[in-house]
Design a protein around this motif. Sequence first.
Motif, short mmCIF file in Angstrom:
data_model
loop_
_atom_site.label_atom_id
_atom_site.label_comp_id
_atom_site.label_asym_id
_atom_site.label_seq_id
_atom_site.Cartn_x
_atom_site.Cartn_y
_atom_site.Cartn_z
N ILE A 95 0.81 -1.16 0.22
CA ILE A 95 -0.05 0.03 0.20
C ILE A 95 0.97 1.28 0.21
CG2 ILE A 95 -1.62 1.44 1.44
CD1 ILE A 95 -2.86 -1.20 2.23
N ARG A 96 1.66 1.37 0.75
CA ARG A 96 2.80 2.31 0.79
C ARG A 96 3.63 2.60 -0.68
NH1 ARG A 96 4.72 0.00 5.32
NH2 ARG A 96 6.69 -0.50 4.50
N TRP A 97 3.89 1.28 -1.17
CA TRP A 97 4.50 1.44 -2.59
C TRP A 97 3.66 2.35 -3.36
CZ3 TRP A 97 3.61 -0.28 -7.38
CH2 TRP A 97 4.46 -0.34 -8.54
N CYS A 98 2.31 1.75 -3.53
CA CYS A 98 1.33 2.50 -4.36
C CYS A 98 1.23 3.79 -3.92
CB CYS A 98 -0.08 1.74 -4.27
SG CYS A 98 -0.02 0.09 -4.83
N GLY A 99 1.24 4.02 -2.74
CA GLY A 99 1.13 5.85 -2.25
C GLY A 99 2.26 6.57 -2.94
N TYR A 100 3.57 5.98 -2.63
CA TYR A 100 4.75 6.80 -3.26
C TYR A 100 4.83 6.87 -4.68
CZ TYR A 100 6.78 5.21 1.29
OH TYR A 100 7.25 4.73 2.47
N VAL A 101 4.15 5.80 -5.47
CA VAL A 101 3.97 5.90 -6.92
C VAL A 101 3.05 7.05 -7.09
CG1 VAL A 101 3.20 4.93 -9.01
CG2 VAL A 101 4.68 3.58 -7.58
N LEU A 102 1.93 7.22 -6.60
CA LEU A 102 0.86 8.09 -6.93
C LEU A 102 1.44 9.57 -6.62
CD1 LEU A 102 -1.95 8.76 -7.64
CD2 LEU A 102 -2.69 8.51 -5.17
N VAL A 103 2.08 9.64 -5.43
CA VAL A 103 2.63 11.04 -5.09
C VAL A 103 3.63 11.50 -6.05
CG1 VAL A 103 3.95 12.35 -3.06
CG2 VAL A 103 1.98 10.71 -2.52
N GLY A 104 4.58 10.54 -6.45
CA GLY A 104 5.60 10.82 -7.42
C GLY A 104 4.90 11.47 -8.69
N ALA A 105 4.00 10.48 -9.13
CA ALA A 105 3.24 10.80 -10.43
C ALA A 105 2.46 12.45 -10.40
CB ALA A 105 2.14 10.08 -10.74
N VAL A 106 2.15 12.75 -9.31
CA VAL A 106 1.35 13.80 -9.05
C VAL A 106 2.53 15.31 -8.98
CG1 VAL A 106 0.01 15.49 -7.65
CG2 VAL A 106 -0.57 13.12 -7.92
N ALA A 107 3.54 14.94 -8.38
CA ALA A 107 4.38 15.71 -8.14
C ALA A 107 5.16 15.97 -9.60
CB ALA A 107 5.78 15.17 -7.20
N ALA A 108 5.29 15.25 -10.23
CA ALA A 108 6.14 15.16 -11.67
C ALA A 108 5.26 16.15 -12.59
CB ALA A 108 6.39 14.01 -12.44
N ALA A 109 3.81 15.92 -12.36
CA ALA A 109 3.03 16.51 -13.26
C ALA A 109 2.61 18.00 -12.79
CB ALA A 109 1.61 15.69 -13.21
N VAL A 110 2.76 18.28 -11.82
CA VAL A 110 2.31 19.65 -11.23
C VAL A 110 3.33 20.34 -10.51
CG1 VAL A 110 -0.11 18.95 -11.18
CG2 VAL A 110 1.29 18.94 -8.97
N THR A 111 4.26 19.86 -9.90
CA THR A 111 5.08 20.55 -8.89
C THR A 111 6.61 20.92 -9.59
OG1 THR A 111 6.41 18.60 -8.09
CG2 THR A 111 4.19 19.38 -6.96
N GLY A 112 6.89 20.57 -10.61
CA GLY A 112 8.30 21.15 -11.12
C GLY A 112 9.54 20.87 -10.27
N PRO A 113 9.94 21.83 -9.82
CA PRO A 113 11.26 21.68 -9.11
C PRO A 113 11.35 20.85 -7.73
CG PRO A 113 10.40 23.84 -9.12
CD PRO A 113 9.79 23.42 -10.05
N TRP A 114 10.00 20.82 -7.38
CA TRP A 114 9.87 20.24 -5.90
C TRP A 114 9.90 18.64 -5.85
CZ3 TRP A 114 11.08 23.24 -1.82
CH2 TRP A 114 10.90 24.57 -2.14
N LEU A 115 9.79 18.05 -7.04
CA LEU A 115 9.84 16.76 -7.13
C LEU A 115 10.82 16.24 -6.44
CD1 LEU A 115 9.11 14.09 -8.50
CD2 LEU A 115 10.69 14.67 -10.49
N VAL A 116 12.06 16.87 -6.22
CA VAL A 116 13.23 16.42 -5.48
C VAL A 116 12.70 16.23 -4.10
CG1 VAL A 116 15.46 16.94 -4.63
CG2 VAL A 116 14.82 17.46 -6.87
#
Length: 375
Positions: free
Chosen positions: A148-169
Amino acid sequence: MNRVGLATIAREWGRLGCIGFGGPPAHIALLRDLCVHRRKWLSEKEFEDGIAVTNLLPGPASTQLAILCAWRLRGAGGALVGGFCFIVPGLVLILALAALFLSAHPPLWVLGAAAGAGAAVPAVAAHAAWGLIPGSWKRVGAGRSARIRWCGYVLVGAVAAAVTGPWLVVVLVVAGLVEVAVRVPSGRAQAVLPVLALPAAVGGLPAVAWVAAKVGALSYGGGFVIIPMMQHDAVTTYGWMTDAQFLDAVALGQITPGPVVQTVAVVGYAAAGLGGGLLAAFVAFAPSFAMIILGGPRLERLRDNAKAQAFLTGAGAAAIGAIAGTTLPLTAALHTPWQYGLLAAAALWLLALRRGVVTALVGAGVIGALITLAG
């Protein structure tokens, strides 16, 4: 440590740098064939240990593996010579292509080829993310909460890449630290300052070096992880490139031999010409050389380090999501209807037919050039 002549390392690693099309899987296969099967410089176990160790390090893993193999054969001198000869052929080619694609008045067919290859890039990103899932899922283990945590990390990473730009790090680091805290509760996860997520306050060569430093130090899970951050810096923050030119840069990083991270050299060229491209490449690859040469034998201990393994599990899962999320801003950069048709064809070629990335990009580039000339 085997003692292999520097001239031999230069010749063999240079050859790999010239024929290393296809990204990390191709690089690993070529290195295995050279070091384990043909020359028998390393045992299969030593080579597999090298893969495991470099996967735990930030930065371009296949390049680090090339440096590590050369280090095992001739120490620091071998690492410097082998890494340099592995990187330079692709770097020379990608800078020459950057000069052509980013010239003031490029030929019409060049513009068409760039638009065509760029149209296929979102499909390449999706293909890269899909290819990383099995290994990352296996690392998670069988526990329900871990998955479940793994799926959460993937989802958060996808959202971050799509909308946050430099804060992906920050998202990648936090995902890794959360997994450390869960898996190694007795140990204290050291806070990692997210200062590299912030854009530099100045432009010019210092800004080029800043962007390249982030690329070289934070590309967990492959070069596509840093695409959203690099796109934000190159297009939005500094205005060195347009979205379409950035797509061209990503495509060039895929179709040239060597590591995908060399995309940053195109960004550096767009910012400050040849000097900017060379500076960006130097800064991006310097951490890899430093970690291998200075880390030396201590790197082997990372395989049994619970914190390192846990951090990679969390950050790696977020990186997969980030690569998948990259497809959204990359698709948004397309600007003509026929590019969407090429994107669909590339997705079919890569994801359904399971064909190669280089053929997809070259084919899309040829079609793009023909469409542009015909129009």
